[in-house]
Design a protein around this motif. Structure first.
Motif, short mmCIF file in Angstrom:
data_model
loop_
_atom_site.label_atom_id
_atom_site.label_comp_id
_atom_site.label_asym_id
_atom_site.label_seq_id
_atom_site.Cartn_x
_atom_site.Cartn_y
_atom_site.Cartn_z
N UNK A 77 0.83 -1.20 0.00
CA UNK A 77 0.00 0.00 0.00
C UNK A 77 0.87 1.25 0.00
N UNK A 78 1.89 1.27 0.84
CA UNK A 78 2.75 2.45 0.94
C UNK A 78 3.54 2.65 -0.35
N UNK A 79 3.95 1.57 -0.96
CA UNK A 79 4.64 1.66 -2.25
C UNK A 79 3.74 2.33 -3.28
N UNK A 80 2.46 1.97 -3.29
CA UNK A 80 1.50 2.59 -4.20
C UNK A 80 1.29 4.07 -3.88
N UNK A 81 1.20 4.39 -2.59
CA UNK A 81 1.04 5.79 -2.18
C UNK A 81 2.20 6.62 -2.71
N UNK A 82 3.42 6.13 -2.53
CA UNK A 82 4.61 6.86 -2.98
C UNK A 82 4.60 7.02 -4.49
N UNK A 83 4.27 5.95 -5.22
CA UNK A 83 4.22 6.03 -6.68
C UNK A 83 3.19 7.05 -7.15
N UNK A 84 2.01 7.03 -6.53
CA UNK A 84 0.95 7.96 -6.93
C UNK A 84 1.31 9.40 -6.58
N UNK A 85 1.92 9.62 -5.42
CA UNK A 85 2.36 10.97 -5.05
C UNK A 85 3.40 11.49 -6.04
N UNK A 86 4.31 10.61 -6.44
CA UNK A 86 5.39 11.00 -7.36
C UNK A 86 4.86 11.41 -8.72
N UNK A 87 3.68 10.94 -9.10
CA UNK A 87 3.09 11.28 -10.39
C UNK A 87 2.48 12.69 -10.41
N UNK A 88 2.23 13.26 -9.25
CA UNK A 88 1.62 14.59 -9.19
C UNK A 88 2.68 15.62 -9.57
N UNK A 89 2.37 16.45 -10.54
CA UNK A 89 3.33 17.40 -11.10
C UNK A 89 3.87 18.36 -10.03
N UNK A 90 3.03 18.79 -9.10
CA UNK A 90 3.44 19.75 -8.07
C UNK A 90 4.30 19.14 -6.97
N UNK A 91 4.43 17.81 -6.96
CA UNK A 91 5.25 17.13 -5.96
C UNK A 91 6.69 17.06 -6.47
N UNK A 92 7.60 17.61 -5.69
CA UNK A 92 9.02 17.66 -6.06
C UNK A 92 9.74 16.40 -5.63
N UNK A 93 9.50 15.95 -4.41
CA UNK A 93 10.22 14.80 -3.85
C UNK A 93 9.33 14.10 -2.83
N UNK A 94 9.40 12.76 -2.79
CA UNK A 94 8.66 11.96 -1.82
C UNK A 94 9.65 11.05 -1.13
N UNK A 95 9.54 10.92 0.18
CA UNK A 95 10.44 10.07 0.94
C UNK A 95 9.69 9.43 2.11
N UNK A 96 9.94 8.14 2.32
CA UNK A 96 9.42 7.46 3.51
C UNK A 96 10.48 7.61 4.59
N UNK A 97 10.08 8.14 5.74
CA UNK A 97 11.04 8.37 6.82
C UNK A 97 11.17 7.10 7.66
N UNK A 98 12.40 6.73 7.94
CA UNK A 98 12.69 5.58 8.80
C UNK A 98 12.54 6.03 10.25
N UNK A 99 11.60 5.43 11.01
CA UNK A 99 11.36 5.87 12.39
C UNK A 99 12.60 5.84 13.29
N UNK A 100 13.54 4.96 12.98
CA UNK A 100 14.76 4.85 13.78
C UNK A 100 15.61 6.12 13.67
#
Length: 168
Positions: free
Chosen positions: A60-83
Motif C-alpha cells: 500500500x505504501x509503495x502505491x502511495x509513494x508512486x501515486x504521489x510522485x506522479x503529481x506534477x506539483x510534488x518535487x520529492x517523496x520520501x518514507x522516513x525511517x522511524x529509527x
C-alpha cells in the motif's frame, strides 16, 4: 504478506494554491486514508513540506509513494525511517475544572508532561502538550476523568536525524 503499520511520508511540493487539494484528492481517488497531515513552508518560500502519516502494508505504501510522485506539483517523496527520525505533534486540550482541586491536579499533570497552561477560565484550563503521539494520548487519558471538553491536534511533523535532508 507484510504487516500493517504506520508510515511517515515526507514530501516537498510547490508552495502554490491547490497542491494540498491535489494530494488529498489522490488519496481519496485511490481509497487511501490519511491518519494525519501537516503542511508548512519549507526552506525556501517557493516550496512547502507535507508530512503525511498513513497506515498500511508495504504494498500500500509503495502505491502511495508512486501515486504521489506522479503529481506534477510534488518535487520529492520520501518514507522516513522511524529509527532515524525526530517526530513531534502538538495538541491543545481543554479540560473541565470543576473546583480548585481539579485545577491544581491538571496543572500538576501539565508540569509532569512538560506542557504549558495557555488559558484558564472559571471552569476549564487549556493545556498545550508537545511530543510524540503516545505522550499526548497519555495526557488525554489522564485528563478524561476530569472531563475533556475539546482537543485539537496538529498531526505529526518530522525530520530525519543528522545531516541528511529530503532533497538529498
Amino acid at each position: 504478506m507484510s504487516k500493517e503499520q504506520t508510515y511517515i511520508i515526507a514530501t516537498l511540493v510547490e508552495n502554490k494554491p491547490g497542491v494540498l487539494y491535489e494530494v488529498s484528492n489522490m488519496f481519496r481517488r485511490r481509497c487511501f486514508n490519511i491518519d494525519s497531515i501537516s503542511v508548512g513552508t519549507a526552506e525556501t518560500s517557493d516550496m512547502a513540506r507535507m508530512t503525511i502519516t498513513v497506515r498500511g502494508d508495504d504494498c500500500t505504501i509503495e502505491q502511495v509513494v508512486k501515486q504521489l510522485s506522479k503529481i506534477i506539483s510534488v518535487i520529492k517523496v520520501s518514507i522516513l525511517d522511524p529509527t532515524y527520525t525526530v517526530s513531534r505533534e502538538m495538541a491543545l486540550i481543554k479540560v473541565h475544572t470543576a473546583d480548585n482541586k481539579a485545577r491544581s491536579d491538571i496543572i500538576q499533570y501539565a508540569e509532569i508532561f512538560r506542557g504549558h497552561i495557555v488559558d484558564v477560565s472559571q471552569d476549564s484550563i487549556i493545556v498545550e502538550i508537545t511530543g510524540d503521539s503516545d505522550k499526548i494520548d497519555a495526557f488525554i487519558d489522564l485528563s478524561h476523568p476530569f472531563g475533556v471538553k475539546e482537543i485539537s491536534r496538529t498531526g505529526i511533523t518530522a525530520l530525519t536525524r543528522g545531516g541528511r535532508a529530503i532533497r538529498d
